[in-house]
Every structure is written in structure tokens, then in C-alpha cells.
Motif scaffolding. Structure first.
Motif, PDB file in Angstrom:
ATOM      1  N   TYR A  32      37.366  54.242  44.628  1.00 60.58           N
ATOM      2  CA  TYR A  32      37.240  55.346  43.679  1.00 60.58           C
ATOM      3  C   TYR A  32      35.891  56.048  43.857  1.00 60.58           C
ATOM      4  N   ILE A  33      34.812  55.279  43.949  1.00 60.59           N
ATOM      5  CA  ILE A  33      33.470  55.849  44.114  1.00 60.59           C
ATOM      6  C   ILE A  33      33.409  56.677  45.397  1.00 60.59           C
ATOM      7  N   LYS A  34      33.972  56.160  46.481  1.00 60.46           N
ATOM      8  CA  LYS A  34      33.982  56.899  47.753  1.00 60.46           C
ATOM      9  C   LYS A  34      34.730  58.222  47.618  1.00 60.46           C
ATOM     10  N   SER A  35      35.816  58.209  46.869  1.00 64.50           N
ATOM     11  CA  SER A  35      36.596  59.445  46.722  1.00 64.50           C
ATOM     12  C   SER A  35      35.842  60.483  45.895  1.00 64.50           C
ATOM     13  N   GLU A  36      34.991  60.036  44.974  1.00 57.37           N
ATOM     14  CA  GLU A  36      34.222  60.957  44.137  1.00 57.37           C
ATOM     15  C   GLU A  36      32.964  61.464  44.835  1.00 57.37           C
ATOM     16  N   GLY A 156      26.731  64.480  41.239  1.00 58.62           N
ATOM     17  CA  GLY A 156      27.554  65.639  40.936  1.00 58.62           C
ATOM     18  C   GLY A 156      26.822  66.722  40.200  1.00 58.62           C
ATOM     19  N   THR A 157      27.526  67.824  39.982  1.00 58.06           N
ATOM     20  CA  THR A 157      26.952  68.970  39.281  1.00 58.06           C
ATOM     21  C   THR A 157      27.689  69.195  37.974  1.00 58.06           C
ATOM     22  N   PHE A 158      26.938  69.657  36.989  1.00 56.39           N
ATOM     23  CA  PHE A 158      27.486  69.864  35.657  1.00 56.39           C
ATOM     24  C   PHE A 158      26.850  71.095  35.047  1.00 56.39           C
ATOM     25  N   ASP A 159      27.488  71.635  34.028  1.00 55.52           N
ATOM     26  CA  ASP A 159      26.911  72.756  33.298  1.00 55.52           C
ATOM     27  C   ASP A 159      25.557  72.351  32.742  1.00 55.52           C
ATOM     28  N   ASP A 160      24.717  73.332  32.542  1.00 56.61           N
ATOM     29  CA  ASP A 160      23.342  73.082  32.119  1.00 56.61           C
ATOM     30  C   ASP A 160      23.236  72.332  30.792  1.00 56.61           C
ATOM     31  N   ASP A 161      24.218  72.490  29.921  1.00 56.88           N
ATOM     32  CA  ASP A 161      24.131  71.824  28.614  1.00 56.88           C
ATOM     33  C   ASP A 161      24.724  70.410  28.616  1.00 56.88           C
ATOM     34  N   LEU A 168      30.785  59.614  31.852  1.00 53.66           N
ATOM     35  CA  LEU A 168      31.390  59.930  33.143  1.00 53.66           C
ATOM     36  C   LEU A 168      32.120  58.720  33.715  1.00 53.66           C
ATOM     37  N   LYS A 169      33.268  58.979  34.309  1.00 53.56           N
ATOM     38  CA  LYS A 169      34.057  57.901  34.911  1.00 53.56           C
ATOM     39  C   LYS A 169      33.293  57.240  36.067  1.00 53.56           C
ATOM     40  N   ILE A 170      32.523  58.015  36.818  1.00 50.95           N
ATOM     41  CA  ILE A 170      31.764  57.448  37.941  1.00 50.95           C
ATOM     42  C   ILE A 170      30.678  56.503  37.426  1.00 50.95           C
ATOM     43  N   TYR A 171      30.053  56.831  36.308  1.00 49.12           N
ATOM     44  CA  TYR A 171      29.063  55.939  35.692  1.00 49.12           C
ATOM     45  C   TYR A 171      29.731  54.629  35.289  1.00 49.12           C
ATOM     46  N   ALA A 173      32.371  53.370  36.553  1.00 46.40           N
ATOM     47  CA  ALA A 173      32.750  52.629  37.766  1.00 46.40           C
ATOM     48  C   ALA A 173      31.556  51.825  38.299  1.00 46.40           C
ATOM     49  N   PHE A 174      30.364  52.450  38.322  1.00 45.17           N
ATOM     50  CA  PHE A 174      29.186  51.710  38.775  1.00 45.17           C
ATOM     51  C   PHE A 174      28.838  50.570  37.810  1.00 45.17           C
ATOM     52  N   GLN A 175      29.000  50.783  36.528  1.00 44.86           N
ATOM     53  CA  GLN A 175      28.755  49.710  35.556  1.00 44.86           C
ATOM     54  C   GLN A 175      29.761  48.574  35.755  1.00 44.86           C
ATOM     55  N   HIS A 176      30.991  48.925  36.063  1.00 48.02           N
ATOM     56  CA  HIS A 176      32.016  47.913  36.334  1.00 48.02           C
ATOM     57  C   HIS A 176      31.641  47.095  37.582  1.00 48.02           C
ATOM     58  N   LEU A 177      31.140  47.787  38.607  1.00 51.51           N
ATOM     59  CA  LEU A 177      30.670  47.064  39.814  1.00 51.51           C
ATOM     60  C   LEU A 177      29.540  46.102  39.461  1.00 51.51           C
TER      61      LEU A 177
END
Length: 190
Positions: A32-36, A156-161, A168-171, A173-177
């Protein structure tokens, strides 16, 4: 009797292929992380005199793999500048930033924090019309000398606000790892 043994073996092998709590395995989480984290692009638009500039910053991940809870990957950073000028015509400049190999021992990562860079898009009067944040995860871990290392990873990139990176799902995922690798929990007095 052979049929019952075969059925039991099949059920046992199915339960082994999934994590105990039904959550993704290390391999599934890494996939999943690789795909993101394939390629991240950030744009910045500015004006200077009679020229207009569109900058494209690119972060490209490659060779991501994990062995014994050590995540290895290569990050290439480069920039393309598109210049539009009424007097000189259009030009393109390419700047090769850096290519760097990283390895993060997830089992030693005490916390995942963030920092960010802000990229602004301005109109011809210099007024900001939009802005984007490039979010970086910072993996905090102790090295062999007992000192802290802070390893960055653009995610990744996000709106300024944007504020809540922990949603985030990626966060997650890293916490799960981190949990799968038995990483230490950060000290908390809450």
C-alpha cells in the motif's frame, strides 16, 4: 480422516496468511505504501517583470523494499522550470536536485512527526491565489550511539489549510508498520 486433515490444513494456512487481528500484514502494508509513494509533484506559479514562471518540483521514489523491519528506498528530487516571456519566448530549464538512498529501521522509530513546505501560486499582481503544502514525515529514531536521527520522507501535497496529518491513511499505514515491527511507543504523560 484424510478429508478432515486436509480441511484443517487448509483452514490453518488461511489463518496464517493474515495478521492475527485481521489487519494487513507487513507485506500488504508495504505494498500500500509503495502504491501511494510513487511520484509526488508540487507546482509553484510566480511572475517577475514581464516573465511568468511555472516551477514543477518532483519527488520520485524507487527501489522500496523492507527486510527485517528496515525500510530501504531511493528518493530522487528534481525541478523543471517553465518560463514564459513576451520578449524572449518560452524556455524550459531542468534542474537535477539529488538522488539519495534512505533506510529507516521501523522497529527503532519512536515517533512519526511532520514538517512542511509551502508553495504559493501568485497572479501577475503578486497576489497569492492558492497555496499547496508538501508534507514530510519525519521518522524519529535513535542510532547506535544513542543519538536521535530524523529521517525525512515526502508523502504528498495538500491544500494550504490542511492540518490533521494523523487522519491520513498513509500515516496510519506507517503506524501499523511500527506496531508490526514492535517499535517503542513514544513517552506520554497524558
Amino acid at each position: 480422516m484424510k478429508t478432515i486433515t486436509t480441511i484443517l490444513l487448509a483452514l490453518f494456512s488461511l489463518t496464517i496468511s493474515y495478521a492475527q487481528d485481521g489487519k494487513p500484514t507487513k507485506e500488504e502494508t508495504l505494498q500500500y505504501i509503495k502504491s501511494e509513494l510513487n511520484e509526488i509533484k508540487v507546482y509553484q506559479h510566480t511572475f517577475s517583470g514581464s516573465s511568468e514562471y511555472k516551477d514543477e518540483y518532483i519527488y520520485k521514489f524507487s527501489d522500496m523494499k523492507m527486510k527485517n523491519c528496515v525500510l530501504d528506498y531511493q528518493l530522487r528530487n528534481y525541478k523543471n522550470v517553465y518560463k514564459f516571456s513576451l520578449s524572449k519566448g518560452d524556455e524550459t530549464f531542468n534542474y537535477d536536485g539529488y538522488t539519495k538512498n534512505y533506510n529507516i529501521d521501523i522497529s527503532k522509530t519512536e515517533s512519526i512527526e511532520t514538517n512542511e513546505s509551502r508553495f504559493e501560486n501568485k497572479d501577475e499582481n503578486g497576489l497569492i491565489v492558492s497555496a499547496t503544502k508538501l508534507i514530510r514525515f519525519i521518522f524519529k529514531q535513535k542510532n547506535d550511539n544513542g543519538n536521535y536521527e530524523y529521517i525525512p520522507m515526502e508523502i504528498g501535497t495538500f491544500d494550504d489549510d490542511f492540518q490533521d496529518y494523523k487522519s491520513l491513511k498513509i500515516y496510519k499505514a506507517f503506524q501499523h508498520l511500527r506496531k508490526l515491527c514492535n517499535a517503542p511507543e513514544p513517552i506520554s504523560f497524558d
